[in-house]
Write an enzyme that holds these catalytic residues in place. Structure first.
Site, short mmCIF file in Angstrom:
data_model
loop_
_atom_site.label_atom_id
_atom_site.label_comp_id
_atom_site.label_asym_id
_atom_site.label_seq_id
_atom_site.Cartn_x
_atom_site.Cartn_y
_atom_site.Cartn_z
CD GLU A 148 -2.79 -1.30 2.41
OE1 GLU A 148 -2.66 -0.45 3.32
OE2 GLU A 148 -3.61 -2.24 2.48
CD GLU A 254 -4.65 -7.70 2.05
OE1 GLU A 254 -5.50 -7.03 2.68
OE2 GLU A 254 -3.45 -7.37 1.98
#
Length: 339
Positions: A148, A254
């Site tokens: 991220e 995820e």
């Protein structure tokens, strides 16, 4: 690919219904089907461990590889739970995907407050990455090296790593990881690449630059946290179409499908569960349209709705996973388990 996947989805009219979860979900697919494991839940003779063992052949640590857990003090590492997870994976022949080496969240307080020089920050950064990679060498098949790093507008996120090491920290992270474990596959992991084309284009441009510079990067993690309304199926198909030309291995890393993104009072009605199952079925079919060599696998971010991070993080009722609060299979599981 887009038309083919949309056609497949439109032909799927049957209700996913109820099903028997006695067989392994992963046996239905030519690529690994993984799950994020919470070590606080993993214990012998529990439904949690039974499902983790029987249904999935890939594992990602939900928390115990994160810096706040594994690197609690300068020069001090706590390997206990991480090594227990490694032992579980070896005992049951599960592929272990390390997550993450570098992230700007879930850092120990000492690291957040570190006030060293640029050279001392560099030493801390390299030592953290290489200590983990060396400790798990030969036991962790792949790593989310950086997690991220991009903001919604496509710029680099302003993190402690970017602040103290500059934008070159991403490249350094991959090179340091490769030095410590040349056998591991190295991934960049990111969210919202399905719904945000600006961010997606920025990440893809960065990846092309890294490939041109010979940086050892082998895969892209597409987190794919979804809801029954967002992103649209066309956006999912567009994302997969645009990332495929990288040639990288692609990990749906995820996956979950929220029923209640607005946080309203809610019950998991049959209609909502059917929509959840249909959304997930579309995602999996779209992924199956990719070249087999790029299918690193699909990992669900939890086992049971009672364990989901969404309830803890957003403080709302939600039911995003394959098994319900009583560890019974939901329509989302059943639609994936069909022969």
């Amino acid at each position: 690919m887009l038309l083919a996947v949309l056609s497949l989805a439109s032909c799927q009219k049957d209700s996913p219904g109820q099903c028997d979860a006695a067989q392994s979900l992963y046996a239905r697919y030519p690529f690994p089907i993984g799950v994020a494991i919470n070590m606080d839940e993993l214990a012998p003779d529990t439904p949690y461990q039974d499902i983790a063992t029987r249904q999935f052949n890939g594992v990602t640590p939900e928390n115990v590889f994160k810096a706040s857990y594994i690197h609690p003090a300068p020069g001090s590492y706590d390997w206990e739970q991480a090594d227990q997870l490694v032992a579980f994976c070896r005992a049951y022949n599960k592929r272990l995907h390390g997550h993450p080496l570098i992230w700007h969240q879930q850092l120990p307080r000492w690291m957040e407050n570190f006030s060293g020089t640029e050279q001392e920050w560099e030493a801390l950064f390299r030592e953290h990455i290489q200590t983990l990679c060396r400790h798990f060498r030969g036991r962790v098949r792949s790593w989310d090296v950086v997690n991220e790093a991009f903001a919604a507008d496509g710029t680099l996120r302003h993190t402690i790593w970017q602040q103290h090491l500059g934008s070159g920290y991403l490249e350094k992270a991959f090179r340091y990881a490769h030095e410590a474990d040349p056998t591991a596959l190295l991934f960049y992991n990111e969210y919202d690449l399905d719904a945000n084309p600006v961010k997606r284009r920025a990440v893809l441009a960065w990846l092309r630059s890294m490939q041109q510079r010979g940086v050892p990067i082998h895969g892209l993690g597409l987190q794919t946290h979804m809801s029954i309304v967002h992103p649209e199926n066309t956006q999912i198909a567009e994302m997969l179409r645009e990332v495929q030309p990288t040639g990288l291995q692609l990990h749906l890393s995820e996956v979950d499908v929220a029923l209640n993104p607005l946080g309203k009072p809610i019950e998991p009605t049959p209609e909502l569960l059917r929509r959840q199952a249909d959304k997930l079925a579309f995602l999996v079919r779209a992924y199956q349209e990719l070249p087999r060599a790029q299918q690193y696998g699909i990992t669900f971010w939890g086992i049971s709705d009672r364990n989901t991070w969404i309830r803890r993080y957003f403080h709302r009722d939600d039911y995003p996973l394959l098994f319900d609060d009583d560890y019974q299979p939901k329509p989302a599981y059943c639609i994936l388990a069909r022969p």
